[in-house]
Design a protein around this motif. Structure first.
Motif, PDB file in Angstrom:
ATOM      1  N   GLN A   1       8.126   5.123  13.601  1.00  0.00           N
ATOM      2  CA  GLN A   1       7.068   6.029  13.166  1.00  0.00           C
ATOM      3  C   GLN A   1       6.614   5.719  11.736  1.00  0.00           C
ATOM      4  OE1 GLN A   1       5.620   8.507  14.940  1.00  0.00           O
ATOM      5  NE2 GLN A   1       6.960   8.477  16.729  1.00  0.00           N
ATOM      6  N   HIS A   2       5.402   6.162  11.422  1.00  0.00           N
ATOM      7  CA  HIS A   2       4.868   5.983  10.069  1.00  0.00           C
ATOM      8  C   HIS A   2       3.901   7.152   9.805  1.00  0.00           C
ATOM      9  CE1 HIS A   2       3.517   4.301   6.422  1.00  0.00           C
ATOM     10  NE2 HIS A   2       3.286   3.053   6.786  1.00  0.00           N
ATOM     11  N   PRO A   3       4.450   8.368   9.663  1.00  0.00           N
ATOM     12  CA  PRO A   3       3.589   9.548   9.633  1.00  0.00           C
ATOM     13  C   PRO A   3       2.609   9.626   8.465  1.00  0.00           C
ATOM     14  CG  PRO A   3       5.870  10.133   9.132  1.00  0.00           C
ATOM     15  CD  PRO A   3       5.883   8.716   9.593  1.00  0.00           C
ATOM     16  N   THR A   4       2.921   9.025   7.315  1.00  0.00           N
ATOM     17  CA  THR A   4       1.949   9.141   6.216  1.00  0.00           C
ATOM     18  C   THR A   4       0.766   8.193   6.416  1.00  0.00           C
ATOM     19  OG1 THR A   4       2.994   7.568   4.670  1.00  0.00           O
ATOM     20  CG2 THR A   4       3.751   9.852   4.593  1.00  0.00           C
ATOM     21  N   GLN A   5       0.993   7.100   7.152  1.00  0.00           N
ATOM     22  CA  GLN A   5      -0.152   6.274   7.522  1.00  0.00           C
ATOM     23  C   GLN A   5      -1.041   7.073   8.466  1.00  0.00           C
ATOM     24  OE1 GLN A   5      -1.044   3.116   6.356  1.00  0.00           O
ATOM     25  NE2 GLN A   5      -2.950   3.584   7.446  1.00  0.00           N
ATOM     26  N   THR A   6      -0.415   7.863   9.323  1.00  0.00           N
ATOM     27  CA  THR A   6      -1.194   8.683  10.259  1.00  0.00           C
ATOM     28  C   THR A   6      -2.040   9.721   9.520  1.00  0.00           C
ATOM     29  OG1 THR A   6       0.380   8.333  12.019  1.00  0.00           O
ATOM     30  CG2 THR A   6      -0.992  10.295  12.203  1.00  0.00           C
TER      31      THR A   6
ATOM     32  N   HIS B   1      -7.633  -0.383  10.089  1.00  0.00           N
ATOM     33  CA  HIS B   1      -6.457  -1.275  10.138  1.00  0.00           C
ATOM     34  C   HIS B   1      -5.524  -0.741   9.058  1.00  0.00           C
ATOM     35  CE1 HIS B   1      -3.831  -4.699   9.985  1.00  0.00           C
ATOM     36  NE2 HIS B   1      -4.603  -5.496  10.687  1.00  0.00           N
ATOM     37  N   PRO B   2      -4.237  -0.543   9.375  1.00  0.00           N
ATOM     38  CA  PRO B   2      -3.353  -0.013   8.331  1.00  0.00           C
ATOM     39  C   PRO B   2      -3.125  -1.028   7.212  1.00  0.00           C
ATOM     40  CG  PRO B   2      -2.082  -0.603  10.297  1.00  0.00           C
ATOM     41  CD  PRO B   2      -3.538  -0.747  10.659  1.00  0.00           C
ATOM     42  N   LEU B   3      -3.415  -2.306   7.494  1.00  0.00           N
ATOM     43  CA  LEU B   3      -3.169  -3.426   6.589  1.00  0.00           C
ATOM     44  C   LEU B   3      -1.646  -3.568   6.352  1.00  0.00           C
ATOM     45  CD1 LEU B   3      -6.092  -2.860   4.013  1.00  0.00           C
ATOM     46  CD2 LEU B   3      -6.108  -4.299   6.061  1.00  0.00           C
ATOM     47  N   PRO B   4      -1.106  -4.688   6.050  1.00  0.00           N
ATOM     48  CA  PRO B   4      -1.800  -5.930   5.749  1.00  0.00           C
ATOM     49  C   PRO B   4      -2.404  -6.608   6.981  1.00  0.00           C
ATOM     50  CG  PRO B   4       0.571  -6.300   5.819  1.00  0.00           C
ATOM     51  CD  PRO B   4       0.363  -4.839   5.987  1.00  0.00           C
TER      52      PRO B   4
ATOM     53  N   GLY C   1       4.334  -1.743  16.626  1.00  0.00           N
ATOM     54  CA  GLY C   1       3.511  -1.154  15.556  1.00  0.00           C
ATOM     55  C   GLY C   1       3.764   0.344  15.401  1.00  0.00           C
ATOM     56  N   ARG C   2       4.497   0.693  14.366  1.00  0.00           N
ATOM     57  CA  ARG C   2       4.865   2.113  14.177  1.00  0.00           C
ATOM     58  C   ARG C   2       3.648   2.974  13.848  1.00  0.00           C
ATOM     59  NH1 ARG C   2       8.621   0.271   9.143  1.00  0.00           N
ATOM     60  NH2 ARG C   2       6.997  -0.501   7.768  1.00  0.00           N
ATOM     61  N   THR C   3       2.634   2.368  13.216  1.00  0.00           N
ATOM     62  CA  THR C   3       1.444   3.160  12.883  1.00  0.00           C
ATOM     63  C   THR C   3       0.747   3.602  14.168  1.00  0.00           C
ATOM     64  OG1 THR C   3       0.011   1.202  12.768  1.00  0.00           O
ATOM     65  CG2 THR C   3       1.084   1.879  10.737  1.00  0.00           C
TER      66      THR C   3
ATOM     67  N   THR D   1      -4.293  -3.921  14.668  1.00  0.00           N
ATOM     68  CA  THR D   1      -2.963  -4.026  14.046  1.00  0.00           C
ATOM     69  C   THR D   1      -2.499  -5.481  14.033  1.00  0.00           C
ATOM     70  OG1 THR D   1      -1.795  -3.705  16.143  1.00  0.00           O
ATOM     71  CG2 THR D   1      -2.252  -1.729  14.841  1.00  0.00           C
ATOM     72  N   ARG D   2      -1.615  -5.730  13.115  1.00  0.00           N
ATOM     73  CA  ARG D   2      -1.000  -7.054  12.968  1.00  0.00           C
ATOM     74  C   ARG D   2       0.159  -7.180  13.962  1.00  0.00           C
ATOM     75  NH1 ARG D   2       3.830  -8.046   9.807  1.00  0.00           N
ATOM     76  NH2 ARG D   2       4.136  -5.835   9.395  1.00  0.00           N
ATOM     77  N   VAL D   3       0.394  -8.388  14.468  1.00  0.00           N
ATOM     78  CA  VAL D   3       1.594  -8.616  15.279  1.00  0.00           C
ATOM     79  C   VAL D   3       2.794  -8.597  14.322  1.00  0.00           C
ATOM     80  CG1 VAL D   3       2.774 -10.220  16.838  1.00  0.00           C
ATOM     81  CG2 VAL D   3       0.317  -9.837  17.069  1.00  0.00           C
ATOM     82  N   GLN D   4       3.765  -7.745  14.620  1.00  0.00           N
ATOM     83  CA  GLN D   4       4.833  -7.412  13.676  1.00  0.00           C
ATOM     84  C   GLN D   4       5.941  -8.483  13.687  1.00  0.00           C
ATOM     85  OE1 GLN D   4       4.894  -3.854  12.010  1.00  0.00           O
ATOM     86  NE2 GLN D   4       2.772  -4.490  12.331  1.00  0.00           N
ATOM     87  N   LYS D   5       5.666  -9.546  12.989  1.00  0.00           N
ATOM     88  CA  LYS D   5       6.555 -10.718  12.956  1.00  0.00           C
ATOM     89  C   LYS D   5       8.032 -10.351  12.761  1.00  0.00           C
ATOM     90  CE  LYS D   5       6.964 -15.000  10.357  1.00  0.00           C
ATOM     91  NZ  LYS D   5       6.547 -15.706   9.157  1.00  0.00           N
TER      92      LYS D   5
ATOM     93  N   ARG E   1       0.803  -1.225   0.000  1.00  0.00           N
ATOM     94  CA  ARG E   1       0.000   0.000   0.000  1.00  0.00           C
ATOM     95  C   ARG E   1       0.831   1.267   0.000  1.00  0.00           C
ATOM     96  NH1 ARG E   1      -2.979  -3.685   1.636  1.00  0.00           N
ATOM     97  NH2 ARG E   1      -1.091  -4.245   2.705  1.00  0.00           N
ATOM     98  N   THR E   2       1.801   1.338   0.898  1.00  0.00           N
ATOM     99  CA  THR E   2       2.481   2.617   1.059  1.00  0.00           C
ATOM    100  C   THR E   2       3.219   2.985  -0.227  1.00  0.00           C
ATOM    101  OG1 THR E   2       2.703   2.172   3.400  1.00  0.00           O
ATOM    102  CG2 THR E   2       4.060   3.933   2.527  1.00  0.00           C
ATOM    103  N   ARG E   3       3.990   2.043  -0.768  1.00  0.00           N
ATOM    104  CA  ARG E   3       4.761   2.370  -1.971  1.00  0.00           C
ATOM    105  C   ARG E   3       3.841   2.632  -3.172  1.00  0.00           C
ATOM    106  NH1 ARG E   3       7.132  -0.295  -6.237  1.00  0.00           N
ATOM    107  NH2 ARG E   3       6.513  -2.332  -5.435  1.00  0.00           N
TER     108      ARG E   3
ATOM    109  N   MET F   1      10.939   7.266   1.801  1.00  0.00           N
ATOM    110  CA  MET F   1      11.871   6.199   2.190  1.00  0.00           C
ATOM    111  C   MET F   1      11.282   5.327   3.280  1.00  0.00           C
ATOM    112  SD  MET F   1      15.634   6.453   3.944  1.00  0.00           S
ATOM    113  CE  MET F   1      16.517   6.801   2.453  1.00  0.00           C
ATOM    114  N   ARG F   2      11.347   4.029   3.065  1.00  0.00           N
ATOM    115  CA  ARG F   2      11.017   3.066   4.123  1.00  0.00           C
ATOM    116  C   ARG F   2      12.271   2.281   4.441  1.00  0.00           C
ATOM    117  NH1 ARG F   2       5.911  -0.873   4.388  1.00  0.00           N
ATOM    118  NH2 ARG F   2       5.073   1.124   5.087  1.00  0.00           N
ATOM    119  N   HIS F   3      12.548   2.108   5.743  1.00  0.00           N
ATOM    120  CA  HIS F   3      13.802   1.468   6.135  1.00  0.00           C
ATOM    121  C   HIS F   3      13.608   0.688   7.436  1.00  0.00           C
ATOM    122  CE1 HIS F   3      18.104   0.994   6.793  1.00  0.00           C
ATOM    123  NE2 HIS F   3      18.325   1.522   5.595  1.00  0.00           N
TER     124      HIS F   3
HETATM  125  C1  NCD Z   1       1.976  -0.837   8.152  1.00  0.00           C
HETATM  126  C2  NCD Z   1       3.474  -0.657   8.265  1.00  0.00           C
HETATM  127  O1  NCD Z   1       4.195  -0.877   7.300  1.00  0.00           O
HETATM  128  O2  NCD Z   1       3.880  -0.287   9.349  1.00  0.00           O
HETATM  129  N1  NCD Z   1       1.548  -1.056   6.834  1.00  0.00           N
HETATM  130  C3  NCD Z   1       1.266   0.019   6.052  1.00  0.00           C
HETATM  131  O3  NCD Z   1       2.110   0.814   5.769  1.00  0.00           O
HETATM  132  N2  NCD Z   1      -0.005   0.189   5.669  1.00  0.00           N
HETATM  133  C4  NCD Z   1       1.412  -1.819   9.099  1.00  0.00           C
HETATM  134  C5  NCD Z   1       1.970  -3.207   9.112  1.00  0.00           C
HETATM  135  O4  NCD Z   1       2.867  -3.555   8.343  1.00  0.00           O
HETATM  136  O5  NCD Z   1       1.483  -3.988   9.932  1.00  0.00           O
END
Ligand code: NCD
Length: 307
Positions: A128-133, A262-265, A161-163, A224-228, A51-53, A100-102
């Motif tokens: 952080q994930h400000p554009t999801q915000t 939910h930010p998904l996935p 969960g950064r979101t 939110t998903r558990v961030q494996k 989604r983000t990209r 940028m995602r890192h």
């Molecule tokens: C989120 C992320 O990457 O932090 N996904 C997203 O950008 N929509 C949430 C996640 O990966 O669980």
């Protein structure tokens, strides 16, 4: 030149303007089709993303601009050992703005220090994930008509969960916000969110582990998903991954006008049977992400709103 690294890089007034612009974009898409003609967005993704990209790319294409970039660290010179600082110096010669995602917390901040183009943090590690915000705020405002006087439940992996971290930081600036933080003991929000964000701003919140009990009081439920990928061992992940599964039974406990975001996935935490519930807003939320990012690109490139 401005960057977006943290949701607090914009004032509440600036966020309001940006969300208003996103709202206008939603209703008048063709009007914006050429405002970024000739401009280029670079997407530098060192971590997986759908989604983000792609919503960044769709956003720039909708504005008439073009996109370039890479979708994994393996396909960039990072695999040869190039630093973020060197990469961004080069990208600055090729593009007008970059997202940028890192996996490393703070990597986009480092990039901004060496960049001559605006840098957008598209997610840095568990930080952080400000554009999801921006997307979440636009969604909440559209659904509820306001960003104040809301009881917001955040459920799942509140530690990594950064979101979640970005959304809490953004929402504490509005009045009458209450949080119900729903997680297993091991996945509670990090200490700095509790002390530097919630306590410091005198925000009302409670930390609980039972989703059923929390349901009736919520105006928004942010799952939110558990961030494996942030776990140190697989055993812990397997033990915690199905801590919460939102299903039709649980939805019966919620208000008629409570919305699920939910930010998904999504993995297992929302049963597919919930998708049909009119209160399930996560797919609409993904659509709003394109408008929010269009508004953000225009704002950072200082592109005038067309009349
Ligand atoms: C989120 C992320 O990457 O932090 N996904 C997203 O950008 N929509 C949430 C996640 O990966 O669980």
């Amino acid at each position: 030149m401005r960057h977006l690294l943290n949701p607090l890089d914009f004032s509440v007034e600036e966020i309001t303007r940006l969300l208003d612009l996103a709202g206008d974009i939603e209703h008048n898409l063709p009007k914006y089709a050429h405002v970024c003609d000739g401009k280029k967005l670079a997407t530098l993704f060192y971590e997986p993303s759908t989604r983000t990209r792609l919503s960044f790319e769709a956003a720039m294409l909708n504005l008439g601009g073009s996109v370039l970039g890479f979708a994994s660290a393996d396909s960039s010179s990072a695999a040869k050992g190039e630093s973020v600082a060197d990469t961004i110096r080069i990208i600055s010669c090729y593009a007008d703005i970059c997202a940028m995602r890192h996996p490393k917390e703070g990597a986009p901040l480092v990039a901004s220090q060496f960049s001559s183009i605006p840098v957008i943090n598209a997610g840095d590690g568990g930080h952080q994930h400000p554009t999801q915000t921006l997307t979440d705020l636009l969604t909440i405002r559209n659904l509820k008509g306001r960003l104040d006087n809301l009881t917001v439940g955040l459920c799942g992996d509140l530690k990594f969960g950064r979101t979640v971290h970005s959304l809490i930081e953004a929402l504490v600036r509005y009045t009458g916000i209450r949080f119900v933080l729903i997680s297993p003991q091991e996945l509670k929000v990090p200490g700095y969110i509790r002390t530097d964000v919630l306590d410091k701003n005198h925000v009302e919140y409670k930390e609980v582990d039972n989703l059923d009990e929390a349901m009736p009081e919520l105006d928004i439920l942010y799952m939110t998903r558990v961030q494996k990928e942030r776990f140190f061992n697989e055993e812990d992940y397997i033990r915690l991954k199905d801590s919460y599964i939102l299903d039709r039974q649980k939805m019966k406990l919620a208000k008629e006008d409570m919305y699920v975001l939910h930010p998904l996935p999504r993995v297992n935490e929302i049963s597919v049977e919930v998708d049909k519930d009119p209160r399930a807003a996560y797919f609409r939320q993904a659509q709003y992400g394109v408008y929010a990012r269009m508004a953000l690109i225009m704002t950072l490139l200082e592109v005038e709103k067309p009349c």
